[in-house]
Design an enzyme around this catalytic site. Structure first.
Site, PDB file in Angstrom:
ATOM      1  CB  CYS A 219      64.323  -4.597 -38.043  1.00  0.00           C
ATOM      2  SG  CYS A 219      64.691  -3.748 -39.593  1.00  0.00           S
TER       3      CYS A 219
ATOM      4  CB  CYS B 228      80.175  -5.176 -50.676  1.00  0.00           C
ATOM      5  SG  CYS B 228      81.183  -6.622 -50.400  1.00  0.00           S
TER       6      CYS B 228
ATOM      7  CB  CYS C 233      69.160  -1.899 -41.384  1.00  0.00           C
ATOM      8  SG  CYS C 233      67.360  -1.866 -41.282  1.00  0.00           S
TER       9      CYS C 233
ATOM     10  CB  CYS D  45      67.010  -2.267 -36.754  1.00  0.00           C
ATOM     11  SG  CYS D  45      68.138  -3.288 -37.741  1.00  0.00           S
TER      12      CYS D  45
HETATM   13 FE    FE Z   1      67.037  -3.603 -39.766  1.00  0.00          FE
END
Ligand code: FE
Length: 130
Positions: free
Chosen positions: A47, A116, A93, A96
């Site tokens: 995203c 990581c 994330c 998204c």
């Molecule tokens: Fe994302």
């Protein structure tokens, strides 16, 4: 409205889809960003959200790009992961829901953290000097 699996398949390469949407892991020492040492920012390959700064990147020896902190609080979500007979903290994330990797408490800096991350889950944007 959230992006459907079909839309993600259109938008991402098959490897990005496997990593980001199917929680895949790239082989150690295989990623294109492992030895990236330029100044810049690391974005979600799904995203475009800014996730890490090059200032946070360090060589962990693990074979995956490693960071000691996120770009800012709230860009990454932490999810307990009990797969593979381990208890780990998955990093995702926030914007998204794309799978990034895992975070561990054995980082070498004052944060104590080692994010990581799969190279293929990230896009690097080099800082522009003018
Ligand atoms: Fe994302």
């Amino acid at each position: 409205m959230s992006t459907t699996n079909e839309e993600w398949k259109q938008k991402l390469t098959s490897e990005q889809y496997r990593l980001l949407r199917e929680k895949g892991t790239e082989p150690a020492f295989s990623g294109a960003l492992l030895d990236q040492h330029e100044d810049g920012t690391y974005h979600c390959a799904g995203c475009g959200a800014v996730l890490f700064s090059s200032e946070a990147k360090f060589d962990s020896g693990s074979g995956w790009p490693s960071f000691d902190r996120a770009m800012s609080e709230g860009v990454i979500e932490f999810v307990e992961d009990r797969s593979h007979a381990m208890v780990r903290t998955e990093i995702v994330c926030k914007a998204c829901g794309g799978h990034l990797g895992h975070v561990f408490d054995d980082g070498p800096s004052e944060t104590g953290k080692r994010f990581c991350v799969n190279s293929g889950s990230l896009d690097f944007k080099q800082e522009q000097h003018d």
